[in-house]
Design a protein around this motif. Structure first.
Motif, PDB file in Angstrom:
ATOM      1  N   ASN B  31      15.536  75.464  14.712  1.00  0.00           N
ATOM      2  CA  ASN B  31      14.046  74.620  15.175  1.00  0.00           C
ATOM      3  C   ASN B  31      14.384  74.083  16.503  1.00  0.00           C
ATOM      4  O   ASN B  31      15.609  74.175  17.022  1.00  0.00           O
ATOM      5  CB  ASN B  31      13.902  73.473  13.989  1.00  0.00           C
ATOM      6  CG  ASN B  31      14.725  72.449  14.005  1.00  0.00           C
ATOM      7  OD1 ASN B  31      15.081  71.793  14.920  1.00  0.00           O
ATOM      8  ND2 ASN B  31      15.215  72.204  12.755  1.00  0.00           N
ATOM      9  N   ILE B  49       9.277  71.982  16.019  1.00  0.00           N
ATOM     10  CA  ILE B  49       8.787  73.177  15.596  1.00  0.00           C
ATOM     11  C   ILE B  49       9.938  74.285  15.025  1.00  0.00           C
ATOM     12  O   ILE B  49      10.956  74.307  15.758  1.00  0.00           O
ATOM     13  CB  ILE B  49       8.061  73.660  16.707  1.00  0.00           C
ATOM     14  CG1 ILE B  49       7.316  75.106  16.801  1.00  0.00           C
ATOM     15  CG2 ILE B  49       9.208  73.921  18.131  1.00  0.00           C
ATOM     16  CD1 ILE B  49       6.197  75.474  17.573  1.00  0.00           C
ATOM     17  N   ARG B  50       9.627  74.750  13.869  1.00  0.00           N
ATOM     18  CA  ARG B  50      10.687  75.719  13.465  1.00  0.00           C
ATOM     19  C   ARG B  50      10.712  77.238  14.146  1.00  0.00           C
ATOM     20  O   ARG B  50       9.608  77.503  14.699  1.00  0.00           O
ATOM     21  CB  ARG B  50      10.188  75.842  11.783  1.00  0.00           C
ATOM     22  CG  ARG B  50      10.563  74.492  11.478  1.00  0.00           C
ATOM     23  CD  ARG B  50      10.482  74.493   9.775  1.00  0.00           C
ATOM     24  NE  ARG B  50      10.378  73.204   9.196  1.00  0.00           N
ATOM     25  CZ  ARG B  50      11.350  72.295   9.252  1.00  0.00           C
ATOM     26  NH1 ARG B  50      12.473  72.503   9.674  1.00  0.00           N
ATOM     27  NH2 ARG B  50      11.349  71.024   8.581  1.00  0.00           N
ATOM     28  N   SER B  51      11.592  77.824  14.006  1.00  0.00           N
ATOM     29  CA  SER B  51      12.027  78.984  14.466  1.00  0.00           C
ATOM     30  C   SER B  51      10.651  80.234  14.236  1.00  0.00           C
ATOM     31  O   SER B  51      10.618  81.086  14.714  1.00  0.00           O
ATOM     32  CB  SER B  51      13.425  79.658  14.174  1.00  0.00           C
ATOM     33  OG  SER B  51      13.513  79.746  12.708  1.00  0.00           O
ATOM     34  N   ASN B  52      10.342  79.870  12.898  1.00  0.00           N
ATOM     35  CA  ASN B  52       8.878  80.806  12.622  1.00  0.00           C
ATOM     36  C   ASN B  52       7.621  80.293  12.782  1.00  0.00           C
ATOM     37  O   ASN B  52       6.626  80.904  12.347  1.00  0.00           O
ATOM     38  CB  ASN B  52       9.284  80.935  10.982  1.00  0.00           C
ATOM     39  CG  ASN B  52       8.951  79.843  10.289  1.00  0.00           C
ATOM     40  OD1 ASN B  52       8.957  78.714  10.631  1.00  0.00           O
ATOM     41  ND2 ASN B  52       8.952  79.893   8.876  1.00  0.00           N
ATOM     42  N   GLU B  53       7.885  79.217  13.455  1.00  0.00           N
ATOM     43  CA  GLU B  53       6.424  78.800  14.030  1.00  0.00           C
ATOM     44  C   GLU B  53       6.140  79.066  15.652  1.00  0.00           C
ATOM     45  O   GLU B  53       7.248  79.116  16.182  1.00  0.00           O
ATOM     46  CB  GLU B  53       6.135  77.250  13.911  1.00  0.00           C
ATOM     47  CG  GLU B  53       6.308  76.759  12.314  1.00  0.00           C
ATOM     48  CD  GLU B  53       6.332  75.332  12.102  1.00  0.00           C
ATOM     49  OE1 GLU B  53       7.269  74.731  13.015  1.00  0.00           O
ATOM     50  OE2 GLU B  53       5.549  74.985  11.197  1.00  0.00           O
ATOM     51  N   ARG B  54       4.891  79.164  15.950  1.00  0.00           N
ATOM     52  CA  ARG B  54       4.751  79.571  17.219  1.00  0.00           C
ATOM     53  C   ARG B  54       4.002  78.662  18.091  1.00  0.00           C
ATOM     54  O   ARG B  54       4.115  78.384  19.283  1.00  0.00           O
ATOM     55  CB  ARG B  54       3.727  81.009  17.324  1.00  0.00           C
ATOM     56  CG  ARG B  54       4.403  82.327  16.955  1.00  0.00           C
ATOM     57  CD  ARG B  54       5.724  82.558  17.658  1.00  0.00           C
ATOM     58  NE  ARG B  54       6.498  83.225  17.242  1.00  0.00           N
ATOM     59  CZ  ARG B  54       7.661  83.258  16.823  1.00  0.00           C
ATOM     60  NH1 ARG B  54       8.008  81.775  16.678  1.00  0.00           N
ATOM     61  NH2 ARG B  54       8.614  83.939  15.976  1.00  0.00           N
ATOM     62  N   GLU B  55       3.385  77.541  17.236  1.00  0.00           N
ATOM     63  CA  GLU B  55       2.518  76.572  17.918  1.00  0.00           C
ATOM     64  C   GLU B  55       2.337  75.365  16.878  1.00  0.00           C
ATOM     65  O   GLU B  55       2.299  75.713  15.734  1.00  0.00           O
ATOM     66  CB  GLU B  55       1.012  77.024  18.367  1.00  0.00           C
ATOM     67  CG  GLU B  55       0.508  76.143  19.328  1.00  0.00           C
ATOM     68  CD  GLU B  55      -0.843  76.588  19.803  1.00  0.00           C
ATOM     69  OE1 GLU B  55      -0.931  78.070  20.422  1.00  0.00           O
ATOM     70  OE2 GLU B  55      -2.017  76.055  19.668  1.00  0.00           O
ATOM     71  N   LYS B  56       2.382  74.215  17.599  1.00  0.00           N
ATOM     72  CA  LYS B  56       2.243  73.368  16.793  1.00  0.00           C
ATOM     73  C   LYS B  56       1.621  71.986  17.514  1.00  0.00           C
ATOM     74  O   LYS B  56       2.072  71.924  18.688  1.00  0.00           O
ATOM     75  CB  LYS B  56       3.548  72.523  16.219  1.00  0.00           C
ATOM     76  CG  LYS B  56       3.594  71.943  14.997  1.00  0.00           C
ATOM     77  CD  LYS B  56       4.944  71.731  14.233  1.00  0.00           C
ATOM     78  CE  LYS B  56       4.947  71.054  12.939  1.00  0.00           C
ATOM     79  NZ  LYS B  56       6.093  70.885  12.353  1.00  0.00           N
ATOM     80  N   THR B  64       4.692  74.990  21.990  1.00  0.00           N
ATOM     81  CA  THR B  64       4.766  76.244  21.735  1.00  0.00           C
ATOM     82  C   THR B  64       6.174  76.693  21.725  1.00  0.00           C
ATOM     83  O   THR B  64       7.131  76.113  22.324  1.00  0.00           O
ATOM     84  CB  THR B  64       3.862  77.217  22.726  1.00  0.00           C
ATOM     85  OG1 THR B  64       4.549  76.935  24.075  1.00  0.00           O
ATOM     86  CG2 THR B  64       2.388  76.879  22.750  1.00  0.00           C
ATOM     87  N   SER B  72      10.305  77.271  25.161  1.00  0.00           N
ATOM     88  CA  SER B  72       9.358  76.368  24.293  1.00  0.00           C
ATOM     89  C   SER B  72       8.602  75.789  25.591  1.00  0.00           C
ATOM     90  O   SER B  72       9.092  75.508  26.727  1.00  0.00           O
ATOM     91  CB  SER B  72       9.983  75.387  23.465  1.00  0.00           C
ATOM     92  OG  SER B  72       8.962  74.478  23.063  1.00  0.00           O
TER      93      SER B  72
END
Lengths: 114, 113
Positions: B31, B49-56, B64, B72
């Motif tokens: 992350n 933000i975790r590695s499997n997320e693209r935006e938060k 991002t 990021s």
């Protein structure tokens, strides 16, 4: 909200003296860390601690440094014989039970070695 | 460049404008976390933000993550004078076990009233 607390907030010490910086991590956390930040520079990893032993340490964490969890709540960083270049802000941090979760930092302890 | 390098190193904008800071890293990560540091103070966690997320999103913050580019960005919308601080990205290395985070050098953000 639970927080990591550190004492002292500021300490001035003579070169060659021993210093102990204290931290109380968040109560149900299992992973503990010390970082340092020399004035104007980036935050550097010193050591991580898990299951009552050091998990990983950086090159900075030489024989002059040691960590201890003397009881169920405190986590300490000892510098045996301080040098001028040890002057920095030292941050304690902790992380919860799951690897990969947020790491929470304390407010830091300013150490000035004169 | 080192793991977790932010750019720009310094950014000065007018209050009300948006501020964008970027971070690049080298290794595979579990992350990425963004922190704020007011001068002489501790590190305040902003967002993970975790590695499997693209935006938060979190309030006025938008982060991002592009793992293909190992980068990021942190966007602060409608900036306020109180947002003046240094902002750091920190990476949590994949498979790092009890490892801590690797920090970048930070972006010093100044919001002009």
């Amino acid at each position: 909200e639970p927080e990591v607390t550190q004492t002292p907030s500021h300490q001035v010490t003579q070169m060659g003296q021993e210093v102990i910086l204290r931290c109380v991590p968040i109560s149900n956390h299992l992973y503990f860390y010390w970082y340092r930040q020399i004035l104007g520079q980036k935050v550097e990893f010193l050591v991580s601690f898990y299951n009552n032993e050091i998990s990983e340490k950086s090159e900075i964490f030489d024989d002059q440094f040691s960590v201890e969890r003397p009881d169920g709540s405190n986590f300490t960083l000892k510098i045996r014989s301080t040098k001028l270049e040890d002057s920095a802000m030292y941050f304690c941090a902790s992380r919860g039970t799951a690897r990969g979760n947020t790491i929470y930092f304390g407010e830091g302890s300013w150490l000035t070695v004169v | 460049s080192q793991q977790g390098e932010e750019d720009p190193q310094a950014l000065s904008i007018q209050e009300g404008e948006n501020a964008t800071m970027n971070c690049s890293y080298k290794t595979s990560i579990n992350n990425l976390q963004w922190y704020r540091q007011n001068s002489g103070r501790g590190l305040v966690h902003l967002i993970l933000i975790r590695s499997n997320e693209r935006e938060k999103h979190s309030g006025r913050l938008r982060v991002t993550l592009d793992t293909s580019k190992k980068s990021s960005s942190l966007l602060i919308t409608a900036s306020r004078a109180a947002d003046t601080a240094s902002y750091f990205c920190a990476t949590d290395r994949l498979g790092g076990g009890a490892d801590g985070l690797t920090f970048g050098k930070g972006t010093h953000l100044i919001i002009q009233p």
